[in-house]
Design an enzyme around this catalytic site. Sequence first.
Site, PDB file in Angstrom:
ATOM      1  N   LYS A 106      -8.701  75.093  10.628  1.00 54.88           N
ATOM      2  CA  LYS A 106      -8.462  76.205  11.553  1.00 54.88           C
ATOM      3  C   LYS A 106      -9.644  77.181  11.516  1.00 54.88           C
ATOM      4  O   LYS A 106     -10.179  77.557  12.539  1.00 54.88           O
ATOM      5  CB  LYS A 106      -7.155  76.903  11.168  1.00 54.88           C
ATOM      6  CG  LYS A 106      -6.834  78.107  12.017  1.00 54.88           C
ATOM      7  CD  LYS A 106      -5.478  78.680  11.676  1.00 54.88           C
ATOM      8  CE  LYS A 106      -5.301  80.024  12.375  1.00 54.88           C
ATOM      9  NZ  LYS A 106      -4.010  80.632  12.104  1.00 54.88           N
ATOM     10  N   GLU A 145     -13.253  73.583   0.491  1.00 56.59           N
ATOM     11  CA  GLU A 145     -13.026  72.159   0.227  1.00 56.59           C
ATOM     12  C   GLU A 145     -13.410  71.312   1.434  1.00 56.59           C
ATOM     13  O   GLU A 145     -14.121  70.309   1.326  1.00 56.59           O
ATOM     14  CB  GLU A 145     -11.541  71.900  -0.102  1.00 56.59           C
ATOM     15  CG  GLU A 145     -11.043  72.526  -1.384  1.00 56.59           C
ATOM     16  CD  GLU A 145     -10.514  73.937  -1.204  1.00 56.59           C
ATOM     17  OE1 GLU A 145     -10.915  74.626  -0.232  1.00 56.59           O
ATOM     18  OE2 GLU A 145      -9.691  74.358  -2.037  1.00 56.59           O
ATOM     19  N   GLY A 153      -1.611  77.683   9.862  1.00 58.78           N
ATOM     20  CA  GLY A 153      -2.070  76.408   9.296  1.00 58.78           C
ATOM     21  C   GLY A 153      -0.932  75.451   9.005  1.00 58.78           C
ATOM     22  O   GLY A 153      -0.957  74.275   9.381  1.00 58.78           O
ATOM     23  N   ARG A 154       0.103  75.941   8.336  1.00 64.04           N
ATOM     24  CA  ARG A 154       1.200  75.042   7.932  1.00 64.04           C
ATOM     25  C   ARG A 154       2.158  74.731   9.087  1.00 64.04           C
ATOM     26  O   ARG A 154       3.152  74.036   8.904  1.00 64.04           O
ATOM     27  CB  ARG A 154       1.930  75.612   6.725  1.00 64.04           C
ATOM     28  CG  ARG A 154       2.432  77.034   6.905  1.00 64.04           C
ATOM     29  CD  ARG A 154       2.802  77.658   5.558  1.00 64.04           C
ATOM     30  NE  ARG A 154       3.150  79.067   5.681  1.00 64.04           N
ATOM     31  CZ  ARG A 154       2.276  80.061   5.682  1.00 64.04           C
ATOM     32  NH1 ARG A 154       0.984  79.811   5.589  1.00 64.04           N
ATOM     33  NH2 ARG A 154       2.689  81.312   5.779  1.00 64.04           N
ATOM     34  N   GLU A 160       4.427  78.532   0.687  1.00 60.57           N
ATOM     35  CA  GLU A 160       3.372  79.406   1.204  1.00 60.57           C
ATOM     36  C   GLU A 160       3.973  80.435   2.173  1.00 60.57           C
ATOM     37  O   GLU A 160       3.411  81.498   2.381  1.00 60.57           O
ATOM     38  CB  GLU A 160       2.282  78.580   1.906  1.00 60.57           C
ATOM     39  CG  GLU A 160       0.975  79.329   2.087  1.00 60.57           C
ATOM     40  CD  GLU A 160      -0.206  78.429   2.473  1.00 60.57           C
ATOM     41  OE1 GLU A 160      -0.921  77.958   1.573  1.00 60.57           O
ATOM     42  OE2 GLU A 160      -0.396  78.186   3.670  1.00 60.57           O
ATOM     43  N   HIS A 186      15.441  57.470 -11.191  1.00 60.71           N
ATOM     44  CA  HIS A 186      15.007  56.918 -12.481  1.00 60.71           C
ATOM     45  C   HIS A 186      14.006  57.826 -13.160  1.00 60.71           C
ATOM     46  O   HIS A 186      13.302  57.406 -14.081  1.00 60.71           O
ATOM     47  CB  HIS A 186      14.420  55.519 -12.267  1.00 60.71           C
ATOM     48  CG  HIS A 186      15.430  54.580 -11.687  1.00 60.71           C
ATOM     49  ND1 HIS A 186      16.294  53.831 -12.463  1.00 60.71           N
ATOM     50  CD2 HIS A 186      15.776  54.333 -10.403  1.00 60.71           C
ATOM     51  CE1 HIS A 186      17.092  53.129 -11.673  1.00 60.71           C
ATOM     52  NE2 HIS A 186      16.813  53.423 -10.413  1.00 60.71           N
ATOM     53  N   LYS A 241      -9.551  82.050  -4.310  1.00 54.14           N
ATOM     54  CA  LYS A 241     -10.675  81.580  -3.488  1.00 54.14           C
ATOM     55  C   LYS A 241     -11.892  82.468  -3.700  1.00 54.14           C
ATOM     56  O   LYS A 241     -13.015  81.989  -3.832  1.00 54.14           O
ATOM     57  CB  LYS A 241     -10.311  81.635  -1.993  1.00 54.14           C
ATOM     58  CG  LYS A 241      -9.352  80.567  -1.512  1.00 54.14           C
ATOM     59  CD  LYS A 241      -9.213  80.686   0.022  1.00 54.14           C
ATOM     60  CE  LYS A 241      -8.091  79.825   0.549  1.00 54.14           C
ATOM     61  NZ  LYS A 241      -7.850  79.996   1.970  1.00 54.14           N
TER      62      LYS A 241
HETATM   63  O1  F6P Z   1      -4.891  77.671   1.311  1.00 53.12           O
HETATM   64  C1  F6P Z   1      -4.481  78.434   2.355  1.00 53.12           C
HETATM   65  C2  F6P Z   1      -4.797  77.929   3.715  1.00 53.12           C
HETATM   66  O2  F6P Z   1      -5.274  78.993   4.459  1.00 53.12           O
HETATM   67  C3  F6P Z   1      -3.585  77.298   4.380  1.00 53.12           C
HETATM   68  O3  F6P Z   1      -2.698  78.205   4.896  1.00 53.12           O
HETATM   69  C4  F6P Z   1      -4.219  76.414   5.378  1.00 53.12           C
HETATM   70  O4  F6P Z   1      -3.323  75.481   5.846  1.00 53.12           O
HETATM   71  C5  F6P Z   1      -5.343  75.824   4.562  1.00 53.12           C
HETATM   72  O5  F6P Z   1      -5.780  76.896   3.746  1.00 53.12           O
HETATM   73  C6  F6P Z   1      -6.489  75.235   5.321  1.00 53.12           C
HETATM   74  O6  F6P Z   1      -7.124  76.167   6.150  1.00 53.12           O
HETATM   75  P1  F6P Z   1      -8.101  75.727   7.299  1.00 53.12           P
HETATM   76  O7  F6P Z   1      -7.337  74.912   8.273  1.00 53.12           O
HETATM   77  O8  F6P Z   1      -8.606  77.007   7.891  1.00 53.12           O
HETATM   78  O9  F6P Z   1      -9.221  74.934   6.683  1.00 53.12           O
END
Ligand code: F6P
Length: 563
Positions: free
Chosen positions: A218, A224, A278-279, A364, A395, A523
């Site tokens: 987003k 990452e 995002g979620r 979240e 199990h 972060k």
């Molecule tokens: O870790 C938090 C967060 O902002 C989430 O809410 C989101 O889904 C994820 O990081 C990834 O964010 P982006 O889509 O901006 O890379």
Amino acid sequence: MLFDSAHDRFIRRGGTLEQTPAWRALAEHFDHVKDLEMRRLFDDEPDRFARFSLELGPLLLDYSKHRITAETIALLVDLARAAGVPEAVSAMLGGERVNWTEDRAALHVALRDRSGRPVEVDGVDVMPAVHRVLDQMRAFSDAVRKGRWLGATGTPIRTVVNLGIGGSDLGPVMITRALGAFHDGPEVRFVSNVDASDFVETTRDLEPAETLFVVASKTFTTQETMTNARTARSWLVEALGEAAVARHFVALSTNREAVAAFGIDPANVFEFWDWVGGRYSSWSAIGLTIAIAVGFDRFLELLEGAHAMDRHLAEAPLEANIPAIMALLGIWYRNFFGAASHAVLPYDQYLDRFPAYLQQADMESNGKSVDRDGRRVGYATGPVVWGEPGTNGQHAFFQLIHQGTELIPCDFIGAVNPAHPIGDHHATLMANLLAQTEALMRGRTEAEARAELEGAGLDAEAVAALAPHKVFPGNRPSSTILLDRLTPRSLGMLIAAYEHKIFVQGVIWRVNSFDQWGVELGKVLARTILAEEQALLAGRDVDLSRHDSSTAGLLRRFAERTE
Ligand code: F6P
């Protein structure tokens, strides 16, 4: 968002949620019913299943195996009404800025709105833009699936690799796995972790000329994802040269400038908007990998299923409203019984990542402790959500759910019709689901345990020694969600039901379910520590006095032991 009910004004003037009439009525009721035995309730009410179950098309929610009476539900519904749930639902569906700490709407429902009506944010209809991106997704996913989208060397794409994390990974991963029986497009893989092992293992056997990277972010700033995207770019450029990037990289993002700066062709950007959390983004361009895997028409069916649940949320009275009832049951156990966690147990291997997806969706969203007036809440909010598919979980951790000291409400999720009708697999799977819910509810009394041991021929001493260990306290609550079949449509309904459950709970707990400030601090610190690590590894002197001795000690150890 308008919250001007007597309930809200009372809290705003300094009262607490627990002091509101609706909450106090529930607390008083709880004292009367907390020791009720579900066994007895079922004996006394032969129509309990019919009274405490709801359906919407292919989805049935059975909530009869709960420690509730009709009065419990009535009082919980009173709480929802007093807390302004109907008004909050209208505000969310109407595009109001229900995400008040980020000053945004939370309008994922618009992404799946199939009604043809305008949906406005700040007086602007967002539906033309939604449809434009859907059309773009259809054209692109069709081209990739039919081998018309060619890589730089003229060969079709065989593998799509989604680079994203959090909501830009968990939803698409969960949904593509859930729809595995419908997967007839190119293979889809996912890299999320910044650990290079994830990228290396996922791409080890891939041919660059036949690989398409979908950078899903987003913000297009997530550490990452950008690290993985840079590595993917080098991996591709090394094999095929710089000019190949345009045929092998597309981006799903709200941040066009950052995408352009990364070097992805603007024609290969699939846009979405800041009012998509995002979620809650699998319904947006973030769902491109889903459309490539199962086809765009099935992606539309997923949206249609979710839309049906949105309509149900808006139209069904609270007492017959599936997400609202799920939410209220969660509040009943979290706030009155003190349950700290909630298990989600899909009896369907295709739903194996559903609990992981739900952890982000729920934790979240409602893992908050400051209310909408900026005050610390004095009550429990979101529980720990966890789970594994059945029967595997049986199990592993079911021992604790049956006989441990914690009360853990469970959601069992299953499909009536299997994807693969082979032998008696499905009957066995479903027998286990039903048996677990019955065992949790009924338990086994000491007398029953003794009788069983005596029946097995044990002597009196052995019976006395073993019986206490064979007792199941029972009275352990569970909901069962039965889908007629796991299809794109029923999956859309299931996911939307949980999304709305989470929202309703957030309204009652007075937290903002749509922000995630709690992920920021780590972060920020990681950026500073990364710079310090790099300086230490380059042999420079670094002042680590701003850190505690643990963090500084670990940092030095990391630098010293790096080979
Ligand atoms: O870790 C938090 C967060 O902002 C989430 O809410 C989101 O889904 C994820 O990081 C990834 O964010 P982006 O889509 O901006 O890379």
